[in-house]
Design an enzyme around this catalytic site. Structure first.
Site, PDB file in Angstrom:
ATOM      1  N   LYS A 283      -2.706  69.473 -23.868  1.00 47.89           N
ATOM      2  CA  LYS A 283      -3.723  68.422 -23.835  1.00 47.89           C
ATOM      3  C   LYS A 283      -5.006  68.961 -23.213  1.00 47.89           C
ATOM      4  O   LYS A 283      -4.969  69.689 -22.225  1.00 47.89           O
ATOM      5  CB  LYS A 283      -3.231  67.230 -23.012  1.00 47.89           C
ATOM      6  N   GLU A 368       8.354  48.911 -24.709  1.00 46.76           N
ATOM      7  CA  GLU A 368       8.037  47.575 -24.196  1.00 46.76           C
ATOM      8  C   GLU A 368       9.250  46.650 -24.189  1.00 46.76           C
ATOM      9  O   GLU A 368       9.418  45.847 -23.262  1.00 46.76           O
ATOM     10  CB  GLU A 368       6.915  46.957 -25.033  1.00 46.76           C
ATOM     11  N   ARG A 396       4.994  43.621 -28.623  1.00 48.69           N
ATOM     12  CA  ARG A 396       6.127  44.443 -29.029  1.00 48.69           C
ATOM     13  C   ARG A 396       7.404  44.092 -28.269  1.00 48.69           C
ATOM     14  O   ARG A 396       8.482  44.557 -28.625  1.00 48.69           O
ATOM     15  CB  ARG A 396       5.781  45.931 -28.838  1.00 48.69           C
TER      16      ARG A 396
END
Length: 621
Positions: A283, A368, A396
């Site tokens: 990243k 979730e 979700r």
């Protein structure tokens, strides 16, 4: 505006055909320029940076090897898609990124044929790509389908549901795991890269299939060979799980080695059936501040390239910071408090809490559904869970909210961030539905604060409530009232607050739009009420107001359909007589990107919009 003269190679690439025609020895230079272009561009507009910097070589290799857009590439979430946008004809539009009427911050089908599937939420890519692969197979089409998913998105159950299904089919699907949670370690070196080339090659695949046929006639020998192969691969590469799901696993390989990527992708593209390629990337690669702190540069506003610091900031505390302070203050006095987040520690304001109370903090990953039911289990045992979650992500976990929490009337507090219009992230992240989808659930206590201290009080109210409770607040700051860190007293449940006495018109404001409602009330000489509670409504106050007013105007940062205004409409319908009702809120459509203030104005939810809507309605009654 970025000067393209600085990027002589990138300036030649207007579409992937140009990329495929570029001499191979110029590709490393293209990667370097693409990175620098991204940093300069995002520094001016803000956006998601570190993930895209990590996928530059992978994006180049995908468009170089696959015949896009005929071959489909499905990005997961889409944080890493800026290099893809730049290489597929949208380079010159990058200055409009995430702005009103500009480029979306995520892949969007209406924007480009190269964006084969609209994204913004996590863990959808494999399911969508599998659907495309099945469609191609049913039509006899030879196109390739690639799903690119990150290691974070692989924590969601949906990704494994799709893998489980795909491995049981013979559709031609390539799943690429972009693993950027680690630096390139020793196992991603010469031996691993060598194995990847062998395992993705035709010779190995042909021999593997042939040996199965030959050795299959001698069960004991075939079983021994199969076990030996699995043990060898299990020792060197972490692919056993994916092999068991029915995929041919390849990798892990260095995601910044362009020749290796292209060779491996070329080999894999010629294989049939479900394939799984494990790629390790870094990243923020190529921009030191993002490499050192990829979380900070995951999503950010405009910044100074030299220092990496934000170009501007606000002294007003955000609602996320208000929640963070409240969580730590409350936890200090109640050891039952447990903080839960589905992979949004920074975004939801749990960093300080996680450092102060690591044993009481749980980041469950992008899961979730699990987060909500985990909270239910904790509540069953006498603990006091607080689920910090974005409005659009709570969607979700809706079944779990109903079935596992509300049905059992468990004391779980939902701190719902990014409610209402979110601004630059656009319709994929807009939190305009939570009042509607929560209000219909029995046992729910639902609150919307109008300022910072009221947010603290509502969080306390929900935390002390013996049942499910939700406090929903917008992205960004409130009106800027001085925050009282000692304020931990609850509010009386279901009681609104009359702020101004007026004539004929009563403005009923729910939550963050109280400032605009206050200004409108002065012009209209209207009564103004901060309703505070969406469920239960302050019916006593409504009864009092109904006796002396001819018009109720509800104001909310939620869709009108099923929202707080609908609750008032239902109450009015049960009365023998009452005032007329005008409901103001978000329209029955997905509100596009832009800054919050301009979108509220567009939706008629600023001072002028409220006044105009009321005056127009009054002229009809």
């Amino acid at each position: 505006m970025v000067d393209l003269k600085q990027f002589p190679t990138l300036s030649q690439i207007d579409n992937p055909d140009d990329l495929r025609n570029l001499p191979a020895d110029e590709l490393p230079q293209l990667a370097e320029e693409l990175r620098q272009f991204m940093v300069q561009s995002v520094s001016q507009t803000g956006g998601h940076l570190s993930a895209g910097l990590g996928t530059v070589e992978l994006t180049i290799a995908l468009h170089r090897i696959f015949n896009t857009p005929d071959d489909r590439i499905v990005w997961d979430v889409g944080h890493q898609s800026y290099p893809h946008k730049i290489l597929t004809g949208r380079r010159d539009e990058m200055p409009t990124l995430r702005q009103k009427d500009g480029l979306a911050g995520f892949p969007k089908r209406e924007e480009s044929p190269f964006d084969t599937f609209g994204t913004g939420h996590s863990s959808t890519s494999i399911s969508a790509a599998l659907g495309m692969a099945i469609a191609a197979q049913s039509r006899g089409e030879s196109r390739k389908v690639v799903a690119l998913i990150g290691d974070g998105a692989m924590t969601a159950g949906m990704a494994f549901e799709a893998l489980n299904h795909a491995g049981d089919l013979d559709a031609n699907l390539l799943v690429i795991l972009n693993d950027n949670d680690m630096s390139i370690s020793n196992n991603v070196g010469g031996m691993s890269n060598y194995l990847a080339r062998i395992l993705s090659g035709k010779l190995y695949t042909t021999m593997r299939k042939g040996s199965k046929k030959v050795l299959g006639t001698v069960p004991s020998v075939w079983e021994l060979a199969q076990r030996a192969e699995e043990h060898m691969k299990g020792m060197v590469i972490p692919g056993t799980l994916f092999e068991e799901l029915g995929f041919n696993y390849i990798g892990p390989i260095d995601g910044h080695d362009l020749p290796l990527l292209m060779k491996t992708l070329k080999n894999v593209s010629e294989l049939s059936g479900p394939q799984f390629l494990h790629v390790v990337t870094q990243k923020g690669r190529g921009y030191t501040p993002a490499e050192d702190n990829p979380c900070t540069y995951h999503g950010l506003g405009p910044f100074d390239i030299e220092t990496g610091l934000p170009s501007s900031g606000s002294s007003v505390k955000t609602y996320t910071q208000i929640f963070s302070d409240w969580l730590c203050d409350t936890a200090a006095g109640d050891e039952r408090l447990i903080g839960i987040t589905p992979a949004m520690c920074e975004g939801s304001g749990l960093v300080e809490f996680s450092e102060m109370y690591p044993q009481r903090y749980f980041d469950v990953g992008i899961a979730e559904q699990h987060a909500v039911t985990l909270a239910a289990g904790l509540a069953c045992e006498g603990l006091k869970p607080v689920v910090a979650i974005y409005s659009s992500f709570l969607q979700r976990g809706y079944d779990q909210l109903i079935h596992d929490v509300a049905l059992q009337n468990l004391p779980v507090l939902f701190a719902i961030d990014r409610a209402g219009i979110v601004g630059p992230d656009g319709p994929t992240h807009i939190g305009s539905f939570d009042l509607s989808f929560m209000r219909c659930i029995p046992n729910m206590l639902i609150m919307a604060p109008a300022d910072e201290n009221e947010c603290r009080q509502m969080l306390t109210t929900g935390f002390q409530h013996d049942g499910p409770a939700a406090v929903r607040y917008p992205r960004g700051g409130g009106p800027g009232v001085a925050v009282d860190r000692e304020l931990l007293q609850p509010l009386p449940i279901g009681k609104g607050q009359k702020l101004r006495d007026g004539e004929k018109i009563a403005l009923l404001s729910f939550g963050a739009l109280l400032g605009a409602a206050t200004e409108a009330a002065e012009t209209l000489n209207a009564t103004l009420v901060n309703m505070r509670f969406v469920k239960p409504l302050d019916e006593a106050l409504l009864t009092e107001l109904a006796a002396s007013h001819t018009l109720f105007v509800t104001i909310e940062d939620n869709v009108i359909a099923g929202g707080a205004g609908s609750a008032v409409a239902e109450w009015l319908h049960q009365q023998a007589s009452g005032p007329a009702l005008l409901q103001l809120g978000l329209p029955d459509q997905f509100v596009e990107q832009g800054n919050r203030s301009e979108l509220l104005t567009e939706c008629g939810l600023d001072k002028s919009g409220i006044i105009a809507a009321v005056q127009k309605f009054e002229s009809k009654i």
